[in-house]
Design an enzyme around this catalytic site. Sequence first.
Site, PDB file in Angstrom:
ATOM      1  N   LEU A   1       0.668  -1.720  -0.149  1.00 13.01           N
ATOM      2  CA  LEU A   1      -0.476   0.256   0.163  1.00 13.01           C
ATOM      3  C   LEU A   1       0.953   1.609   0.224  1.00 13.01           C
ATOM      4  O   LEU A   1       2.106   1.435   0.384  1.00 13.01           O
ATOM      5  CB  LEU A   1      -1.183  -0.319   1.276  1.00 13.01           C
ATOM      6  N   ASP A   2       0.948   2.301  -1.054  1.00  8.53           N
ATOM      7  CA  ASP A   2       1.541   3.541  -0.656  1.00  8.53           C
ATOM      8  C   ASP A   2       1.637   4.219   0.754  1.00  8.53           C
ATOM      9  O   ASP A   2       0.958   4.103   1.631  1.00  8.53           O
ATOM     10  CB  ASP A   2       0.322   4.447  -1.880  1.00  8.53           C
ATOM     11  N   ILE A   3       2.062   4.794   1.136  1.00  5.75           N
ATOM     12  CA  ILE A   3       3.179   5.334   1.965  1.00  5.75           C
ATOM     13  C   ILE A   3       1.400   6.474   2.504  1.00  5.75           C
ATOM     14  O   ILE A   3       1.111   6.443   3.984  1.00  5.75           O
ATOM     15  CB  ILE A   3       4.143   6.658   1.556  1.00  5.75           C
TER      16      ILE A   3
ATOM     17  N   HIS B   1      -0.060   2.797  -8.248  1.00  4.18           N
ATOM     18  CA  HIS B   1      -1.255   3.730  -8.273  1.00  4.18           C
ATOM     19  C   HIS B   1      -3.069   3.032  -8.723  1.00  4.18           C
ATOM     20  O   HIS B   1      -3.215   4.621  -9.286  1.00  4.18           O
ATOM     21  CB  HIS B   1      -0.091   5.201  -8.364  1.00  4.18           C
TER      22      HIS B   1
END
Length: 262
Positions: free
Chosen positions: A113-115, A212
């Site tokens: 998962l993205d930051i 993304h």
Amino acid sequence: MSEKASIERLDKILAKEGFGTRKDVRRLARAGTITVNGAVVKDPSLHVDIEHDVITVSGEVVTIQQNVYLMLNKCQNVVSANKDGEHDTVFDLLDDSYRTGACLTDLHTIGRLDIDTEGLLLLTTDGALTHTLISPKSHIAKTYIAYLRDTLTEEQRQSYIERFKAGIHIAAEGNESEADCQSAQLSWNADVTYNNATRPVACLTIYEGKYHQVKRMFAAVGNEVVFLKRIAMGQLHLDESLQPGEYRELTEEELALLRQEQ
């Protein structure tokens, strides 16, 4: 644990349990110091059942570390990596008990998962399960809640539903090329107030995992994701009692849901 998942090579098991490299384990086997169910085993490639077989080394019974399966409600500002020079990682959220033995080398995230993305992130030592769940051939459903920048009319909301169902073409980003996304299911929840503005709330289910992807899909229809949270993978849903940054081990019932995806 399924029968297939409990079968492993003897040398792999003993190396994981701290008896040295596989070469070291071969030496132990040649010396006749390893037994399985009371019988001396000199073939380190032997496949054994870690749930039922009894392994000894030099007369001592080997206690085998079973696979670990964790559900984490990932918080923002931590990265889905083992190490990072600038930010804390999801592993920094874990107790010391998950930083020793086999966990130290084998524990990993199932996907990323993205930051700035919150929500369901799974960690495990089970490489076979991970391979299945992240394989592009598996088409595992992943469901997200997304708060959007721009308000939308009912007509625009319906247009989004139809466009996402038809498949969205996303533009290139960074080192990632443009791509056609598969059909996705979009529905709408009640609007929320976020960062002092009313935001439309989309519930989106996708079946792939491009870089993304959710953010690029909404950008393709002229909007922007200002908050993103994953709430489900396949039939497994995030435990709503877990606060951001909290985690727990999966139940047998939850693990069975994941294995149904195989």
